[in-house]
Design a protein around this motif. Structure first.
Motif, PDB file in Angstrom:
ATOM      1  N   SER A   1       0.852  -1.187   0.000  1.00  0.00           N
ATOM      2  CA  SER A   1       0.000   0.000   0.000  1.00  0.00           C
ATOM      3  C   SER A   1       0.886   1.234   0.000  1.00  0.00           C
ATOM      4  O   SER A   1       2.114   1.148   0.132  1.00  0.00           O
ATOM      5  CB  SER A   1      -0.912  -0.009   1.226  1.00  0.00           C
ATOM      6  N   GLN A   2       0.254   2.416  -0.144  1.00  0.00           N
ATOM      7  CA  GLN A   2       1.056   3.638  -0.176  1.00  0.00           C
ATOM      8  C   GLN A   2       1.720   3.913   1.165  1.00  0.00           C
ATOM      9  O   GLN A   2       2.701   4.651   1.249  1.00  0.00           O
ATOM     10  CB  GLN A   2       0.177   4.820  -0.577  1.00  0.00           C
TER      11      GLN A   2
ATOM     12  N   ALA B   1      -8.579  -7.014  -2.197  1.00  0.00           N
ATOM     13  CA  ALA B   1      -9.645  -6.073  -1.835  1.00  0.00           C
ATOM     14  C   ALA B   1      -9.027  -4.687  -1.739  1.00  0.00           C
ATOM     15  O   ALA B   1      -8.283  -4.383  -0.793  1.00  0.00           O
ATOM     16  CB  ALA B   1     -10.294  -6.469  -0.515  1.00  0.00           C
ATOM     17  N   ALA B   2      -9.311  -3.848  -2.727  1.00  0.00           N
ATOM     18  CA  ALA B   2      -8.744  -2.499  -2.755  1.00  0.00           C
ATOM     19  C   ALA B   2      -9.550  -1.577  -1.844  1.00  0.00           C
ATOM     20  O   ALA B   2     -10.758  -1.738  -1.674  1.00  0.00           O
ATOM     21  CB  ALA B   2      -8.750  -1.964  -4.174  1.00  0.00           C
ATOM     22  N   LYS B   3      -8.878  -0.598  -1.266  1.00  0.00           N
ATOM     23  CA  LYS B   3      -9.534   0.383  -0.412  1.00  0.00           C
ATOM     24  C   LYS B   3      -9.651   1.724  -1.133  1.00  0.00           C
ATOM     25  O   LYS B   3      -8.789   2.089  -1.941  1.00  0.00           O
ATOM     26  CB  LYS B   3      -8.742   0.557   0.892  1.00  0.00           C
ATOM     27  N   ALA B   4     -10.728   2.440  -0.824  1.00  0.00           N
ATOM     28  CA  ALA B   4     -10.959   3.735  -1.454  1.00  0.00           C
ATOM     29  C   ALA B   4      -9.861   4.718  -1.099  1.00  0.00           C
ATOM     30  O   ALA B   4      -9.385   4.761   0.053  1.00  0.00           O
ATOM     31  CB  ALA B   4     -12.320   4.287  -1.020  1.00  0.00           C
ATOM     32  N   GLY B   5      -9.423   5.493  -2.082  1.00  0.00           N
ATOM     33  CA  GLY B   5      -8.396   6.495  -1.858  1.00  0.00           C
ATOM     34  C   GLY B   5      -6.996   5.947  -1.729  1.00  0.00           C
ATOM     35  O   GLY B   5      -6.055   6.703  -1.457  1.00  0.00           O
ATOM     36  N   GLU B   6      -6.813   4.677  -1.932  1.00  0.00           N
ATOM     37  CA  GLU B   6      -5.505   4.030  -1.762  1.00  0.00           C
ATOM     38  C   GLU B   6      -4.857   3.797  -3.129  1.00  0.00           C
ATOM     39  O   GLU B   6      -5.534   3.588  -4.142  1.00  0.00           O
ATOM     40  CB  GLU B   6      -5.687   2.696  -1.047  1.00  0.00           C
TER      41      GLU B   6
ATOM     42  N   VAL C   1      -7.079   2.035  -8.693  1.00  0.00           N
ATOM     43  CA  VAL C   1      -8.323   1.757  -7.982  1.00  0.00           C
ATOM     44  C   VAL C   1      -9.385   2.763  -8.426  1.00  0.00           C
ATOM     45  O   VAL C   1      -9.153   3.969  -8.423  1.00  0.00           O
ATOM     46  CB  VAL C   1      -8.121   1.831  -6.461  1.00  0.00           C
ATOM     47  N   GLU C   2     -10.561   2.239  -8.815  1.00  0.00           N
ATOM     48  CA  GLU C   2     -11.670   3.091  -9.229  1.00  0.00           C
ATOM     49  C   GLU C   2     -12.657   3.224  -8.079  1.00  0.00           C
ATOM     50  O   GLU C   2     -12.996   2.238  -7.416  1.00  0.00           O
ATOM     51  CB  GLU C   2     -12.353   2.493 -10.456  1.00  0.00           C
ATOM     52  N   ASP C   3     -13.133   4.436  -7.855  1.00  0.00           N
ATOM     53  CA  ASP C   3     -14.057   4.681  -6.739  1.00  0.00           C
ATOM     54  C   ASP C   3     -15.422   4.059  -6.983  1.00  0.00           C
ATOM     55  O   ASP C   3     -16.110   3.649  -6.044  1.00  0.00           O
ATOM     56  CB  ASP C   3     -14.203   6.187  -6.497  1.00  0.00           C
ATOM     57  N   THR C   4     -15.854   4.004  -8.255  1.00  0.00           N
ATOM     58  CA  THR C   4     -17.147   3.410  -8.599  1.00  0.00           C
ATOM     59  C   THR C   4     -16.957   2.477  -9.777  1.00  0.00           C
ATOM     60  O   THR C   4     -15.967   2.571 -10.515  1.00  0.00           O
ATOM     61  CB  THR C   4     -18.179   4.487  -8.972  1.00  0.00           C
ATOM     62  N   GLY C   5     -17.951   1.587  -9.965  1.00  0.00           N
ATOM     63  CA  GLY C   5     -17.878   0.695 -11.102  1.00  0.00           C
ATOM     64  C   GLY C   5     -18.467  -0.666 -10.827  1.00  0.00           C
ATOM     65  O   GLY C   5     -19.142  -0.891  -9.810  1.00  0.00           O
ATOM     66  N   TYR C   6     -18.210  -1.589 -11.723  1.00  0.00           N
ATOM     67  CA  TYR C   6     -18.758  -2.942 -11.664  1.00  0.00           C
ATOM     68  C   TYR C   6     -17.612  -3.955 -11.673  1.00  0.00           C
ATOM     69  O   TYR C   6     -16.555  -3.728 -12.262  1.00  0.00           O
ATOM     70  CB  TYR C   6     -19.656  -3.204 -12.870  1.00  0.00           C
ATOM     71  N   THR C   7     -17.862  -5.087 -11.028  1.00  0.00           N
ATOM     72  CA  THR C   7     -16.936  -6.217 -11.104  1.00  0.00           C
ATOM     73  C   THR C   7     -17.738  -7.477 -11.405  1.00  0.00           C
ATOM     74  O   THR C   7     -18.930  -7.563 -11.099  1.00  0.00           O
ATOM     75  CB  THR C   7     -16.139  -6.418  -9.804  1.00  0.00           C
ATOM     76  N   MET C   8     -17.061  -8.447 -12.012  1.00  0.00           N
ATOM     77  CA  MET C   8     -17.713  -9.717 -12.340  1.00  0.00           C
ATOM     78  C   MET C   8     -16.719 -10.844 -12.126  1.00  0.00           C
ATOM     79  O   MET C   8     -15.620 -10.833 -12.678  1.00  0.00           O
ATOM     80  CB  MET C   8     -18.212  -9.704 -13.789  1.00  0.00           C
TER      81      MET C   8
END
Length: 811
Positions: free
Chosen positions: A205-206, A227-232, A253-260
């Motif tokens: 991580s940063q 599992a990515a964290k927001a703002g990271e 890392v995208e703040d919004t979106g879809y995964t499958m």
């Protein structure tokens, strides 16, 4: 085919949801919308796939490369595709030059041919390509391409590949890494040679915390949970040799979106599709999941992604073998996630190869039987090719690509699929999970949804060829025409004579389609406008092969055992030496019988030199089969290497680094002028090497190519000049395949003292099984006492591929 029936009634697919998600049957309007778009796109841009079966994995100068060509429709792999003309060319990887070209006539999706690798061809890595004119509407990556290596028989050791820097890429499942959503990340590492490279590393991580570690499992590929964290932001690191740590970019890392996430391994009858969404202000999002197999819709399902996600279980029993492409469409019908899965019901053909006995003696007659059946054990009538090689000289690469792995896997993916046959060998217990890594790290190449969903599909530029195309331009006084002009064509060769009429376009361009003839055809072309003016000039446009990518990294794209290579090159040198002695013996006999005295001939004023090291007399047949003067030199003068064709040809004389000096009728000229000469105007070509070229000073340091024209000869008959308005020339047609030579031994034949160590013992490209599913061949083995390996490739008319292999011992 079974899976096509399922496309008619899409509602037969059962879809279940959990996590309190709502579900309803797919809407007919969306089903119709997607189906119409895909059908329209496929109707405009239908796919063809070409495949070549080669007799062996690598070659030596002076050898012959034999190939069988298969051509199939791209969706169902039906063997009889629309095109009847397949181009097969040989590309030198370092320069990208086209070293040779064959026009192969296809019948029922099958054809064959060969390349004679003359001793003047440069050793090194080559790419053999196969493509139709229609396939040229798409990028070069859609062509069949296979890397081979041509050794010089004087080479005596294998240069090891140096791995070099590693290229590591990460692929979040479904395409996106969304904050606060647990997903899987696949990765693939390749070295400088393009091969998979084992790697191990970790993700920080940063703040410098280790949040994940990874290690490749197969050919540089693997995957891990993340599992990515927001703002990271994250950074990956790879441990190299000596403990060296190298930083590698990690997906954003995208703040919004879809995964499958797809599970295609736990249940052989169903796949699980799990979708998540993080979209502010939306608690339930209606989505569609579309599955298509090679452009044909397999299913459309609709559900809602809630706070705990959406899970669907989709039956796979009716899906075809091969890649199924899953796409998640959001509530605006926009594609937002994609994932490939591989379905393998083992429906490929079964190919059993049975020698009449397990062991033979040198030069003994071998009888082989090939049995082809479907997955249910029923006999199949099919087209097949068979190669028998000496295992003591040739090492077959591990899990090398075959027709099954190419049609079902490699042909629909981006990049090279290393050891593609590995994923179809039932003895590899981990092959399914490793193949899932391939699905996650290689993208679909056949089309983009943006193109399919577009309201307008761009028209194709190239057409389907049923035969040879004659194309050119007519001009008057070196200017374009301004009106249509009538043309008359007289076409003839040894077996054909016909008269045709056509006309040019208003600008003088003309095209004659679908000429079907072999070898070459003499053409007499004449034009006349409405006023009877015949004063026209014609130019026939030569075939312009597609540009090839230049490979700048030196490597041998084959797996070669040192001892086998030594035996292979030793036997190749012996065979060439025997052939050379036979030629010399015939030449000496000819001189002793026919030459009584040397006739004095007047000195040609165009020649500064007294004699040349080699002279090529240009005949009508020689000129008819070549487009330029340099093409005629290719393979006809020992020590002279010509790669490429036309203006792109590169010429060198063995022992020299640069290009030779070019001389036209005694005057030094540029190579471009030589390449642009009409081949029918050339009388002869002289080659000067070493001391013979010294008369030209330093300019002749790399040798001299001297071209002598008919018009430059003082004895030229000007009555042979072409009449204005008439073009007399020859055009190249379909390649005439040579027959593989297989010697006959046995008591009925006289003993042959010539050593026989063929690396390719037998080659049969055009075999067919009968109603009983069987094909039989016979041949005589060589002098080798090492085992013989047999490989068979098959394609049925209904599009089922098959591959089989066997072996027998020799003592």
């Amino acid at each position: 085919m079974p899976w096509k029936k399922n496309l008619i009634n899409l509602t037969l697919i059962s879809v279940f949801t959990i996590f309190a998600s709502a579900y309803q049957w797919s809407e007919e309007d969306f089903i119709q919308f997607i189906s119409d778009k895909l059908n329209k796109y496929r109707g405009t841009w239908p796919v063809e796939k070409a495949y070549l079966h080669l007799d062996k994995p690598y070659y030596v100068t002076g050898d012959t490369l034999w190939f069988k060509a298969y051509l199939a429709e791209g969706s169902l792999h039906l063997a009889d595709s629309a095109s009847n003309l397949l181009y097969v060319d040989l590309i030198e990887q370092r320069s990208g030059n086209n070293a040779a070209l064959r026009r192969v006539q296809m019948s029922g999706g099958a054809g064959h041919g060969e390349f004679v690798l003359s001793d003047s061809i440069a050793s090194g890595a080559y790419t053999i390509r196969a493509y139709t004119n229609w396939m040229r509407n798409s990028p070069e990556e859609f062509f069949f391409q296979k890397s081979i290596y041509v050794f010089n028989y004087q080479e005596n050791k294998v240069q090891p590949n140096v791995p070099g820097p590693v290229d590591l890429q990460f692929f979040p499942e479904g395409g996106h890494l969304v904050a606060d959503v647990n997903t899987r990340i696949a990765f693939k590492a390749v070295n400088a040679t393009g091969s998979g490279q084992d790697v191990a590393g970790f993700v920080l991580s940063q703040g410098g915390d280790t949040v994940a570690s990874f290690k490749s499992e197969h050919l540089g590929m693997g995957r891990f949970q993340f599992a990515a964290k927001a703002g990271e932001t994250y950074q990956a690191f790879v441990r190299g040799e000596g403990g060296k740590i190298t930083a590698i970019p990690f997906p954003k890392v995208e703040d919004t979106g879809y995964t499958m996430v797809i599970d295609n391994l736990s249940n052989p009858l169903k796949m699980r599709v799990i979708a998540y969404a993080k979209m502010p202000g939306k608690s339930e999002i209606p989505v569609h999941i579309v599955g298509h197999a090679r452009g044909i819709v397999a299913f459309v399902a609709k559900g809602k992604i809630g706070s705990r996600g959406l899970l669907m279980q989709l039956p796979t029993t009716e899906l075809p073998d091969g890649i199924t492409h899953l796409t998640l469409f959001d509530d605006t019908n926009k594609p937002v996630c994609e994932r490939l899965v591989f379905v393998n019901h083992a429906r490929s053909l079964r190919v059993a190869v049975k020698p009449s006995k397990p062991e033979y003696k040198p030069r003994e007659k071998v009888n082989l039987e090939v049995m082809v059946t479907d997955s249910a054990g029923k006999p199949v009538e099919a087209n097949l090719s068979l190669a028998v090689t000496d295992a003591g000289q040739l090492l077959q690469p591990a899990f090398a690509q075959n027709i099954v792995s190419y049609l079902l896997l490699s042909s629909d993916l981006k990049g090279s699929i290393e050891q593609s046959a590995y994923y179809f060998d039932p003895e590899n217990s981990e092959r399914k999970i490793h193949l899932d890594y391939v699905m996650m790290t290689h993208g679909w190449t056949r089309f983009r949804w943006e193109d399919v969903l577009s309201d307008s599909i761009p028209p194709v530029k190239r057409y389907v060829e049923q035969g040879i195309t004659l194309e050119g331009d007519a001009k008057r006084n070196n200017r374009k025409l301004t009106e249509k002009t009538a043309l008359s064509l007289y076409l003839s060769n040894d077996s054909l004579s016909t008269f045709m009429t056509s006309e040019t376009a208003e600008n003088g361009h003309f095209t004659i389609y679908n000429l079907v003839f072999s070898d070459s055809l003499q053409l007499r072309l004449q034009g006349m406008n409405k006023k009877g003016n015949q004063n026209l000039s014609f130019a026939i446009n030569p075939f312009d092969p597609p540009r090839a990518s230049v490979v700048r990294i030196p490597f041998k794209p084959v797996t070669v055992d040192a001892q086998r290579l030594a035996d292979f090159l030793k036997n190749a040198a012996q065979d060439q030496d025997i052939a050379r002695k036979i030629r010399e013996s015939r030449e000496r006999l000819l001189r002793e019988v026919t030459i009584k005295a040397k006739k004095e001939s007047p000195r040609d004023a165009r020649k500064l030199y007294s004699s040349a090291d080699a002279t090529l007399k240009v005949t009508q047949q020689m000129a008819s089969g070549n487009m330029s003067v340099l093409d005629m030199l290719q393979g006809r003068v020992a020590g002279v290497s010509v790669t490429g064709s036309g203006m792109n040809a590169v010429v060198s004389i063995r022992g020299n680094r640069g290009e030779p000096l070019f001389v036209l009728d005694g005057m030094p000229v540029d190579k471009s002028l030589i390449a642009s000469l009409n081949v029918y105007d050339v009388e002869s070509i002289d080659v000067l090497k070493g001391p013979s070229a010294a008369i030209f000073g330093s300019r002749g340091g790399n040798g001299v190519i001297a071209v002598l024209t008919k018009r430059g000869n003082d004895n030229y008959d000007y009555s042979q000049d072409i009449v204005p308005g008439v073009l007399v020339t020859k055009i190249a047609g379909f390649h005439v395949p040579r027959e593989f030579y297989s010697p006959k031994y046995g008591p009925a034949n006289a003993p042959d003292p010539t050593p026989d160590f063929r690396s390719t013992i037998f080659w049969a490209p055009m075999l067919h099984t009968g109603r009983d599913g069987k094909a039989r061949v016979s041949y005589y083995h060589s002098d080798a006492t090492s085992p013989a390996e047999i490989q068979v490739e098959v394609l049925s008319p209904t599009g089922q591929p098959g591959f089989g292999k066997s072996a027998y011992s020799v003592r």
